[in-house]
Write a protein that holds these residues in place. Structure first.
Motif, PDB file in Angstrom:
ATOM      1  N   ASN A 116       0.814  -1.202   0.000  1.00  0.00           N
ATOM      2  CA  ASN A 116       0.000   0.000   0.000  1.00  0.00           C
ATOM      3  C   ASN A 116       0.853   1.259   0.000  1.00  0.00           C
ATOM      4  N   ASP A 117       1.856   1.314   0.862  1.00  0.00           N
ATOM      5  CA  ASP A 117       2.723   2.488   0.870  1.00  0.00           C
ATOM      6  C   ASP A 117       3.367   2.699  -0.500  1.00  0.00           C
ATOM      7  N   THR A 118       3.788   1.605  -1.113  1.00  0.00           N
ATOM      8  CA  THR A 118       4.407   1.685  -2.436  1.00  0.00           C
ATOM      9  C   THR A 118       3.428   2.253  -3.459  1.00  0.00           C
ATOM     10  N   ALA A 119       2.190   1.781  -3.426  1.00  0.00           N
ATOM     11  CA  ALA A 119       1.192   2.235  -4.390  1.00  0.00           C
ATOM     12  C   ALA A 119       0.937   3.735  -4.273  1.00  0.00           C
ATOM     13  N   TYR A 150       2.651   4.132   7.965  1.00  0.00           N
ATOM     14  CA  TYR A 150       2.059   5.472   8.027  1.00  0.00           C
ATOM     15  C   TYR A 150       1.250   5.866   6.794  1.00  0.00           C
ATOM     16  N   GLY A 151       1.729   5.542   5.606  1.00  0.00           N
ATOM     17  CA  GLY A 151       0.925   5.819   4.427  1.00  0.00           C
ATOM     18  C   GLY A 151      -0.311   4.960   4.394  1.00  0.00           C
ATOM     19  N   PHE A 165      -1.939   8.244  16.959  1.00  0.00           N
ATOM     20  CA  PHE A 165      -0.888   8.171  15.939  1.00  0.00           C
ATOM     21  C   PHE A 165      -0.828   9.418  15.046  1.00  0.00           C
ATOM     22  N   ARG A 166      -1.702  10.371  15.300  1.00  0.00           N
ATOM     23  CA  ARG A 166      -1.659  11.600  14.515  1.00  0.00           C
ATOM     24  C   ARG A 166      -0.419  12.420  14.867  1.00  0.00           C
ATOM     25  N   VAL A 169      -0.202  10.926   7.482  1.00  0.00           N
ATOM     26  CA  VAL A 169       0.321  11.462   6.226  1.00  0.00           C
ATOM     27  C   VAL A 169      -0.737  12.392   5.628  1.00  0.00           C
ATOM     28  N   PRO A 170      -0.361  13.584   5.224  1.00  0.00           N
ATOM     29  CA  PRO A 170      -1.364  14.531   4.732  1.00  0.00           C
ATOM     30  C   PRO A 170      -1.935  14.151   3.363  1.00  0.00           C
ATOM     31  N   ALA A 171      -3.068  14.771   3.045  1.00  0.00           N
ATOM     32  CA  ALA A 171      -3.726  14.686   1.735  1.00  0.00           C
ATOM     33  C   ALA A 171      -4.361  13.331   1.460  1.00  0.00           C
ATOM     34  N   PHE A 172      -4.814  12.650   2.521  1.00  0.00           N
ATOM     35  CA  PHE A 172      -5.663  11.474   2.377  1.00  0.00           C
ATOM     36  C   PHE A 172      -7.083  11.869   2.783  1.00  0.00           C
TER      37      PHE A 172
END
Length: 443
Positions: A116-119, A150-151, A165-166, A169-172
């Protein structure tokens, strides 16, 4: 042994209070076929395939043998810096020929969160290399589970995964998930305008087309409840993504390699994603591995750029590649995809035939299923306590010989290994029915 576990081991996504109330964790020491055995010597049907992943069943000596052979030949070498090895090439070619994507390339990881992070990094670098660095927002759905790095956890949207955990990662961003039984728009299946898909278009317009990089979705929502979208949903999603020039990312970590009764979940709807994540069933959990399929469209600017500054130590691990190739061979030669489709239909039919008042919706595709437990089936009324009834059913089921996982909103996960037989399913449903009846009497 249980005391040492509680003293030294921090369990992932587990309630320490629950374990203490049980007198310690449930310790499993053996597995064979669809069954597992505890250290106390009791055998259970594994209703969850571990964590949705053991497609070929436990105790497959074929997989142990290829792992041993590869360890003796080449235990590890990196795939960074232009290095490769024969098995990673063979596996990449095999997977590329299977997935619903035109001329894909395959990137390997160690599991679903890494995939998922990779994608998400691929989606962002794609637009960066196209000269659109502001096109970096990613839209996911409520009740989504995409992992916990994290992503990945920023795309995940389930209770508890963000607490403490906040900042994430921004912009989700998230739109409401499609679930006809508990429709967020108050519609009935077959009598709607696919408002669940239209929500994506609304969110893209809200954020601005020039800011949205991708939309990501599990073909069938997994941990959020084994929720199957209505017919036409993904076709409309693909149309919206094309209309606004947004990448479509399919998270096939659970649905891949036969679980839904097709080799990959998106084949159920004939829709091709731009990026696709895989893990779990690629090795049936015999060794950690994941993968990401990248379409020609996404690959081309990376190729022209010349380097993708991303990778994991174990990307394309030779032992994992050997196990994955043999595992896929077993899935194909034993027709486990067809068995998942056939036995899944039988499983859902037999559960519906129980006609128990606590059973609301019985949903799923193939051997990716859930039983929705409700207080009032006629009015689809949920139980007051989150997980309370499902947790009680699961506890009783454990005593009856089922390893059964509760899902949020009082669902029960039923995703046994793809090798399950008709006799196994009859036994499973009998024990499940008795467990639900007992819990109903107690509530």
């Amino acid at each position: 042994m249980k005391k040492d576990d509680m003293r030294y081991f921090l369990h992932p996504t587990s309630s320490i209070d629950d374990m203490e109330s049980w007198g310690g964790p449930k310790i499993i020491e053996e597995g064979n076929g669809i069954r597992i055995k505890s250290v106390e010597g009791k055998t259970y049907i594994d209703c969850g395939s571990g964590l949705w992943l053991n497609n070929v069943g436990y105790g497959r000596t074929e997989l142990a043998e290829v792992a041993k052979k590869q360890m003796e030949k080449l235990s590890y070498f990196q795939t960074f810096n232009g290095y490769s090895h024969p098995l990673v090439i063979e596996l990449a070619k095999k997977v590329a020929g299977m997935i619903p994507m035109d001329n894909p390339r395959i990137f390997f990881t160690s599991g679903g969160s890494e995939s998922n992070d990779t994608a998400y990094k691929l989606a962002r670098i794609y637009w960066y290399l196209q000269g659109n660095p502001s096109k970096n927002h990613i839209i996911a759905r409520t009740k989504a589970y995409h992992g916990v790095s994290y992503g990945a956890v920023s795309a995940t949207s389930l209770p508890g995964f963000w607490d403490g955990f906040r900042p994430l990662v921004p912009a989700f961003h998230h739109i409401n998930h499609p679930h006809c039984y508990f429709c967020p728009w108050g519609k009935e299946q077959g009598r709607c305008d696919l408002e669940c898909a239209a929500a994506l278009e609304e969110k893209i317009l809200e954020l601005g087309q020039d800011n949205v990089a991708a939309f990501t979705a599990e073909p069938v929502i997994g941990t959020g409840g084994a929720i199957v979208p209505p017919d036409g949903y993904y076709q409309r999603i693909r149309e919206i993504c094309d209309k606004y020039d947004v990448l479509f990312i399919a998270d096939e970590v659970i649905t891949g390699f036969g679980r839904t009764g097709k080799m990959f979940g998106m084949l159920q709807w004939g829709v091709k994603p731009d990026i696709m994540m895989m893990a779990k069933g690629i090795t049936s959990g015999y060794i950690p591995m994941g993968a990401v399929g990248i379409s020609e469209r996404v690959y081309r600017p990376i190729r022209n750029h010349g380097i993708f500054m991303h990778g994991y130590t174990y990307s394309g691990h030779p032992v994992a590649c050997a196990v994955a190739l043999k595992n896929i061979e077993l899935i194909e030669t034993e027709n486990l995809v067809g068995n998942a489709r056939e036995k899944g239909e039988l499983l859902r039919s037999l559960i519906r035939n129980l006609e128990l008042p606590s059973i609301g919706e019985v949903r799923g595709l193939g051997l990716m299923n859930a039983v929705q437990l409700v207080q009032d089936a006629e009015n689809r009324t949920k139980f007051n306590s989150n997980l309370g009834f499902a947790k009680r059913v699961s506890a009783i089921a454990w005593e009856n010989g089922l390893a059964l996982r509760p899902l949020i909103d009082d669902g029960l996960q039923l995703s046994p290994p793809l090798i399950i037989t008709e006799a196994d399913i009859i036994e499973l449903v009998d024990k499940l029915g008795r467990s639900i009846e007992q819990a109903h009497r107690e509530f």
